[in-house]
Scaffold this motif. Structure first.
Motif, PDB file in Angstrom:
ATOM      1  N   ALA A  81     -60.954  62.975  35.069  1.00 15.28           N
ATOM      2  CA  ALA A  81     -60.449  64.535  35.069  1.00 15.28           C
ATOM      3  C   ALA A  81     -59.461  64.579  35.273  1.00 15.28           C
ATOM      4  CB  ALA A  81     -61.524  65.360  36.330  1.00 15.28           C
ATOM      5  N   GLY A  82     -58.656  63.197  36.733  1.00 14.55           N
ATOM      6  CA  GLY A  82     -57.392  63.440  36.963  1.00 14.55           C
ATOM      7  C   GLY A  82     -56.835  63.198  35.732  1.00 14.55           C
ATOM      8  N   LEU A  83     -57.186  61.962  34.563  1.00 13.60           N
ATOM      9  CA  LEU A  83     -56.532  61.231  33.593  1.00 13.60           C
ATOM     10  C   LEU A  83     -56.594  62.304  32.281  1.00 13.60           C
ATOM     11  CD1 LEU A  83     -57.840  57.544  33.416  1.00 13.60           C
ATOM     12  CD2 LEU A  83     -55.730  58.733  34.544  1.00 13.60           C
ATOM     13  N   GLU A  84     -57.859  63.511  31.913  1.00 11.45           N
ATOM     14  CA  GLU A  84     -57.653  64.050  31.531  1.00 11.45           C
ATOM     15  C   GLU A  84     -57.401  65.302  30.958  1.00 11.45           C
ATOM     16  OE1 GLU A  84     -62.301  64.535  30.106  1.00 11.45           O
ATOM     17  OE2 GLU A  84     -61.870  62.732  29.550  1.00 11.45           O
ATOM     18  N   GLU A  85     -57.526  66.466  33.158  1.00  5.13           N
ATOM     19  CA  GLU A  85     -56.327  67.057  32.991  1.00  5.13           C
ATOM     20  C   GLU A  85     -55.091  67.393  33.272  1.00  5.13           C
ATOM     21  OE1 GLU A  85     -58.539  69.646  32.070  1.00  5.13           O
ATOM     22  OE2 GLU A  85     -60.444  68.579  31.122  1.00  5.13           O
ATOM     23  N   ALA A 141     -54.376  56.033  41.276  1.00  2.68           N
ATOM     24  CA  ALA A 141     -52.845  55.381  41.714  1.00  2.68           C
ATOM     25  C   ALA A 141     -53.429  54.735  43.023  1.00  2.68           C
ATOM     26  CB  ALA A 141     -51.965  56.130  42.104  1.00  2.68           C
ATOM     27  N   SER A 142     -53.168  55.512  44.026  1.00  3.34           N
ATOM     28  CA  SER A 142     -54.112  54.521  45.652  1.00  3.34           C
ATOM     29  C   SER A 142     -55.075  54.459  46.036  1.00  3.34           C
ATOM     30  CB  SER A 142     -53.503  55.627  46.783  1.00  3.34           C
ATOM     31  OG  SER A 142     -54.916  56.239  46.147  1.00  3.34           O
ATOM     32  N   GLN A 175     -66.784  49.512  34.259  1.00  2.00           N
ATOM     33  CA  GLN A 175     -66.145  50.622  33.633  1.00  2.00           C
ATOM     34  C   GLN A 175     -64.729  51.156  34.692  1.00  2.00           C
ATOM     35  OE1 GLN A 175     -68.807  53.823  32.888  1.00  2.00           O
ATOM     36  NE2 GLN A 175     -66.447  54.996  31.324  1.00  2.00           N
ATOM     37  N   ILE A 176     -65.099  51.683  35.965  1.00  2.00           N
ATOM     38  CA  ILE A 176     -64.542  52.167  36.641  1.00  2.00           C
ATOM     39  C   ILE A 176     -62.902  50.846  36.563  1.00  2.00           C
ATOM     40  CG2 ILE A 176     -63.923  52.545  39.299  1.00  2.00           C
ATOM     41  CD1 ILE A 176     -66.858  53.899  39.113  1.00  2.00           C
ATOM     42  N   TYR A 189     -58.928  52.185  34.964  1.00  2.00           N
ATOM     43  CA  TYR A 189     -58.422  52.814  36.740  1.00  2.00           C
ATOM     44  C   TYR A 189     -57.940  51.763  37.372  1.00  2.00           C
ATOM     45  CZ  TYR A 189     -61.734  56.560  34.562  1.00  2.00           C
ATOM     46  OH  TYR A 189     -61.998  57.538  34.415  1.00  2.00           O
ATOM     47  N   MET A 190     -58.470  50.862  37.497  1.00  2.00           N
ATOM     48  CA  MET A 190     -57.635  49.725  38.176  1.00  2.00           C
ATOM     49  C   MET A 190     -56.303  48.649  37.377  1.00  2.00           C
ATOM     50  SD  MET A 190     -59.137  51.144  40.707  1.00  2.00           S
ATOM     51  CE  MET A 190     -60.662  51.986  40.708  1.00  2.00           C
TER      52      MET A 190
END
Length: 480
Positions: free
Chosen positions: A432-436, A446-447, A474-475, A479-480
């Motif tokens: 959601a942070g990436l798409e929205e 980021a953290s 996948q995570i 995101y990492m």
């Protein structure tokens, strides 16, 4: 409704009710024995002193033609039966059951009738079906049913003990239950429940026996229990004050709804929802709230044909659950119910909004942080399901409420199902942070690379345990 939705709803329902059913089974077994072996406070050591006679002498008394000898022998046999299964087996081997059944018809001695019923109730209270079968084959049930119809001016102990015996027999297995029903026990039992001046011991015994007639597996057909439904509903709404009576009536209601689609529709039409909600109170004994909560889940939250969830939530279900969650013996069941409410809803976003408004989310997170494993696991599942069914706007609020901290804790549990749900919840928030372009979610992503959870997720990705490893990888990749 899609196939995955149906699977999720059913899985959630069975998780919810398995705990209740297991607790109920343990409680029933305990009560079958307790109801049968009560002897006015006489301790086991004293009973052993009273029955030091050999069984052959007792049998001779029972088989004699003298009424006093018959009574004395039957009293001793009953007390011998109270000493355990080994003694019960010896009594049965002596062939005394048919003779004891004869005493049920001795209207010239109410005392002998009561002692005879007590013997049969103890024999039928064990876990050895062949013993109950001996009672059935001795034609005891028709006579016990007849005792329920005894005039009110006769000794009421006869009726009470007959109810106990029939309840024990019905609770033994489906075959025994159906035998009791086939001999017309339901009608006099309902009549006893409906008596205006019925005493509490009778109400407790009858409501318990009734729950055994409605339960068991396979369940009885609805036609077999149909006549009991209006009486059960009426008593739950009006007369139900005693803890044991309320608990057993709620379980009867659950069994009828669980048994057949026809029974479920009839229970829905009985309009008992408001009363069940009243029973979801921390002020009531946990046994009552337990049974009422299981009814709620079965009747209103699990029907595949028509959804009742929103209507029931509109009746303030979630605030009731919020009040129950702090109760020690209710935490696990409440968490399952919250999950069920989310999964079974047509408008999941609206239900999650209600969960937030009822302050359930914060309470669930507290349970994840502080509770022991069993509660931590189901509380984490409830939080994860809320995340997975939430809207992008709700995701923002979830992050603010430390949902990710809860998911981080769940990653450490030795339960792959819960870990997978936690990973899916984390994945949805980060996505959601990436798409929205949700700022708080993006900053979390980021953290996250510096957080301890990253090492947990990387470790899980290396385990090669199916979906858990795939989701963890996948995570890491995304995101990492």
């Amino acid at each position: 409704m899609t196939a995955p939705d149906i699977v999720s709803r059913r899985r959630s329902y069975y998780q919810m009710t398995d705990y209740h059913k297991n607790s109920r089974l343990v409680s029933m077994t305990k009560r079958r024995k307790e109801l049968s072996v009560r002897d006015h406070g006489i301790e086991r050591s004293n009973i052993e002193k009273q029955v030091c006679y050999d069984l052959a002498s007792m049998a001779a008394k029972v088989n004699s033609n003298d009424r006093d000898q018959q009574l004395g022998g039957t009293v001793l046999i009953r007390k011998r039966l109270m000493l355990g299964r080994q003694q019960t087996a010896k009594v049965i081997q002596l062939g005394l059951v048919p003779r004891i059944v004869e005493f049920l018809s001795r209207e010239d001695s109410a005392e002998l009738q009561v002692e005879a019923v007590g013997c049969l109730s103890i024999i039928a209270s064990g876990i050895v079906y062949k013993w109950t079968k001996v009672v059935l084959e001795s034609r005891a049930v028709p006579v016990l049913v007849k005792l329920l119809l005894s005039p009110k001016d006769k000794v009421q102990e006869q009726i009470l003990q007959a109810v106990h015996a029939l309840g024990n027999i019905a609770g033994d297995c489906a075959e025994s239950r159906d035998h009791v029903s086939a001999n017309g026990a339901l009608t006099p039992l309902l009549r006893l429940l409906l008596e205006k001046d019925a005493k509490d011991p009778i109400l407790r015994a009858v409501s318990w026996a009734l729950s055994n007639l409605c339960g068991g597996y396979p369940f009885p057909p609805f036609e077999q229990t149909k006549a009991a439904l209006p009486v059960i509903v009426d008593l739950i709404k009006t007369k139900g004050k005693d803890k044991d009576v309320l608990t057993d009536l709620c379980w009867s209601l659950f069994y009828i709804s669980e048994a057949t689609a026809e029974g479920h529709k009839a229970v829905l039409a009985a309009n008992v929802s408001q009363r069940l909600l009243e029973l979801l109170s921390p002020r009531l004994p946990a046994e009552v709230a337990n049974a009422a909560l299981c009814c709620v889940c079965k009747i209103y939250l699990t029907n595949d044909a028509t959804y009742q969830t929103e209507d029931f939530i509109n009746l303030d279900l979630l605030s009731k659950l919020a009040n129950l969650l702090p109760v020690k013996n209710m935490k696990e069941q409440v968490c399952h119910t919250i999950t069920t409410s989310i999964i079974t809803s047509r408008n999941k976003h609206a239900v999650i909004e209600d969960v937030i408004e009822a302050q359930l989310l914060q309470k669930l997170i507290k349970e994840v942080i502080d509770a022991p494993f069993r509660v931590k696991r189901v509380a984490g599942q409830a939080v994860a399901n809320a995340i997975l069914c939430s809207s992008p706007e709700q995701i923002r609020r979830f992050v603010d409420k430390d949902c990710l901290k809860a998911m981080d804790i769940i990653l450490e549990l030795s339960d792959l199902g819960s870990v997978q749900l936690a990973l899916q919840g984390i994945n949805k928030i980060l996505k959601a942070g990436l798409e929205e372009h949700v700022e708080v979610s993006s900053s979390y992503a980021a953290s996250f690379a510096e957080a301890p959870a990253l090492e947990k997720i990387r470790y899980l990705s290396s385990l090669h345990v199916g979906e858990v490893s795939d989701t963890a990888q996948q995570i890491v990749d995304m995101y990492m």
